[in-house]
Design a protein around this motif. Structure first.
Motif, short mmCIF file in Angstrom:
data_model
loop_
_atom_site.label_atom_id
_atom_site.label_comp_id
_atom_site.label_asym_id
_atom_site.label_seq_id
_atom_site.Cartn_x
_atom_site.Cartn_y
_atom_site.Cartn_z
N ASP A 79 0.82 -1.21 0.00
CA ASP A 79 0.00 0.00 0.00
C ASP A 79 0.86 1.26 0.00
OD1 ASP A 79 -1.49 -2.30 1.27
OD2 ASP A 79 -3.12 -0.87 1.00
N VAL B 50 0.02 3.86 -2.73
CA VAL B 50 -1.34 4.41 -2.87
C VAL B 50 -1.32 5.94 -2.82
CG1 VAL B 50 -3.64 4.54 -1.82
CG2 VAL B 50 -2.48 2.33 -2.02
N HIS C 243 -2.11 6.75 -6.57
CA HIS C 243 -3.57 6.60 -6.71
C HIS C 243 -4.29 7.74 -6.00
CE1 HIS C 243 -3.04 2.62 -8.33
NE2 HIS C 243 -2.75 2.03 -7.19
N LEU D 83 -8.08 6.69 -5.52
CA LEU D 83 -8.28 5.63 -4.52
C LEU D 83 -7.95 6.13 -3.12
CD1 LEU D 83 -8.79 2.61 -3.83
CD2 LEU D 83 -6.36 2.20 -4.29
N ASN D 84 -6.93 6.98 -3.03
CA ASN D 84 -6.49 7.49 -1.73
C ASN D 84 -7.55 8.38 -1.07
OD1 ASN D 84 -4.49 7.60 0.27
ND2 ASN D 84 -3.76 9.57 -0.46
N SER E 70 -9.49 12.36 -7.49
CA SER E 70 -9.61 12.42 -8.95
C SER E 70 -11.09 12.60 -9.24
CB SER E 70 -9.10 11.13 -9.59
OG SER E 70 -10.03 10.09 -9.40
N TYR F 136 -13.07 9.33 -9.07
CA TYR F 136 -13.34 8.82 -7.71
C TYR F 136 -14.31 9.71 -6.95
CZ TYR F 136 -10.57 4.61 -7.27
OH TYR F 136 -10.12 3.31 -7.38
N TYR G 146 -12.49 1.82 -10.69
CA TYR G 146 -11.65 0.61 -10.68
C TYR G 146 -10.67 0.64 -11.85
CZ TYR G 146 -10.38 -4.26 -9.96
OH TYR G 146 -9.67 -5.41 -9.71
N GLU H 177 -9.54 3.23 -13.44
CA GLU H 177 -8.51 4.26 -13.24
C GLU H 177 -7.36 3.69 -12.40
OE1 GLU H 177 -9.44 8.52 -12.23
OE2 GLU H 177 -8.49 7.96 -10.33
N THR H 178 -7.72 3.01 -11.32
CA THR H 178 -6.68 2.45 -10.44
C THR H 178 -5.92 1.33 -11.15
OG1 THR H 178 -7.98 3.03 -8.52
CG2 THR H 178 -6.31 1.35 -8.19
N GLU I 31 -3.40 2.83 -13.42
CA GLU I 31 -2.24 3.36 -12.66
C GLU I 31 -1.33 2.22 -12.21
OE1 GLU I 31 -4.79 7.21 -10.98
OE2 GLU I 31 -4.59 5.39 -9.76
N ASP I 32 -1.94 1.12 -11.74
CA ASP I 32 -1.13 -0.03 -11.32
C ASP I 32 -0.36 -0.62 -12.50
OD1 ASP I 32 -1.62 -0.06 -8.60
OD2 ASP I 32 -3.49 -1.18 -8.82
#
Ligand code: FES
Ligand code: FE2
Length: 372
Positions: free
Chosen positions: A193, A196, A200, A203-204, A236, A239, A317, A319-320, A323-324
């Motif tokens: 994590d 993050v 992200h 997500l954060n 974002s 999110y 989801y 978007e994350t 990024e991953d």
């Protein structure tokens, strides 16, 4: 409370994997024997075929097999006709029999050949039925080396009580992401994590990794993070929309948690977020490529009446996930260059944000040690 500024003071050096583990095709061949063949392989969920006669062609087996509900018994049958080896079913549906479109050989939902038009006698060529184990409605292909008990044990975390039954949830959709990096890199990023806050922003603003907790078993872990009520400075737009939908669905109260991530090594994952469950499993294709098959489950009410929630959640989801993907590509490229230049490098683990990564490395090294 953990602060990210304490990274240096908390960091300790543990042995991460050498760069050739991610690049060398010989290692991939060893992994097949040491790991891939040893652990039960996730195929699908009962909710893919919830009623008698429902079927779902399985991407997990490259569509060569189909999950079929036969009066409540979940069969995984070959999807390749015994006559001239044609692929038969596509996608999903409902049927009383499996009928090959080419010459109409007809199989029962147990795989038994029931009819072969114009043959004087039944050739008795049944579809192969794969041995499977159903655990919490999750269907795994059995292996000889690891029993179902192990997988069940790997899921028995107190935090998951009530969550594993997917009560009132339905399968909404399945997607496949293709990646150009080593499978372990994906799992590593999933199991830390630390990135993050840095990578992200969206997500954060949903989860608060300052209050992350871990639990471990021999080849599994869960990470739990609370929902972030007060908005973070970063977010974002995508999110923000999902967060407002979460509040709307929860009567403007905070949900019980932000996220719970279960990982069962080598590559099976379940994620719980407010009003959505995501089941995914990684398929390593070779040293440099893998696929992730992602299943989205929502409460039936959401599927019937709140498509906006699903649209908002899936956008977040994705978007994350994107990024991953960038993180993984950068790590894979760095390791590839080190390998090419015959160099080696390792860094410290952050505690606790990278505890899962450390646990995964220790498990991996112990699985591989007998073969190296
Ligand atoms: S190939 Fe299936 S019936 Fe001939
Ligand atoms: Fe991530």
């Amino acid at each position: 409370m953990l602060t990210l500024k304490s990274v240096d003071s908390q960091a300790k050096i543990f042995s991460q994997l050498p760069v050739h583990s991610y690049i060398d095709p010989n290692i991939f061949e060893i992994e097949k024997k040491a790991i891939f063949d040893k652990y039960p392989k996730y195929l699908g969920h009962r909710l893919m075929a919830p009623e008698h006669g429902n079927y779902q062609v399985l991407d997990a087996l490259n569509q060569a097999a189909v999950l079929v509900n036969n009066h409540g018994k979940m069969n995984v049958l070959s999807n390749i006709c015994r006559h001239r080896q044609a692929l038969m079913l596509e996608n999903k549906g409902s049927a009383s029999h499996i009928v090959c479109p080419l010459h109409r050989w007809t199989y029962g939902l147990d795989g038994k050949l029931e009819g072969a038009p114009y043959f004087k006698e039944n050739p008795c060529l049944n579809l192969e039925s794969f041995p499977v184990e159903e655990i919490y409605n999750l269907i795994f292909k059995q292996t000889q080396k690891q029993t179902s008990k192990n997988i069940k044990d790997a899921m028995e975390f107190k935090e998951l009580n009530q969550l594993l039954n997917f009560e009132s949830y339905k399968l909404h959709s399945i997607k496949i992401d293709h990646y150009n990096f080593n499978w372990k890199t994906f799992i590593e990023v999933y199991l830390e994590d630390y990135h993050v806050w840095a990578f992200h922003p969206g997500l954060n603003n949903i989860v608060n990794c300052d209050d992350l907790t871990w639990e471990f078993k021999s080849f599994s872990s869960i990470q739990k993070v609370p929902f972030r009520n007060k908005n973070h400075a970063q977010s974002s737009p995508i999110y923000d929309i999902w967060k407002s939908k979460i509040y709307e669905q929860n009567g403007h109260n905070s949900p019980a948690f932000g996220a719970i991530w279960l990982t069962i090594y080598p590559f099976f994952m379940i994620e719980w977020y407010p009003n959505v469950i995501v089941v995914s499993h990684l398929i390593p294709d070779n040293t440099d490529q893998c696929r992730n098959i992602i299943e989205f489950y929502y409460p039936e009410e959401t599927i019937l009446f709140d498509q906006d929630y699903i649209t908002a959640q899936q956008a977040a989801y994705n978007e994350t996930a994107l990024e991953d993907k960038i993180i993984c590509e950068k790590m894979h490229e760095g390791r590839r260059l080190l390998f090419k230049n015959k160099q080696e490098d390792m860094g410290p683990y952050h505690e606790p944000l990278e505890d899962g990564l450390k646990h995964f490395h220790q498990w991996y090294q112990s699985e591989m040690s007998a073969y190296l």
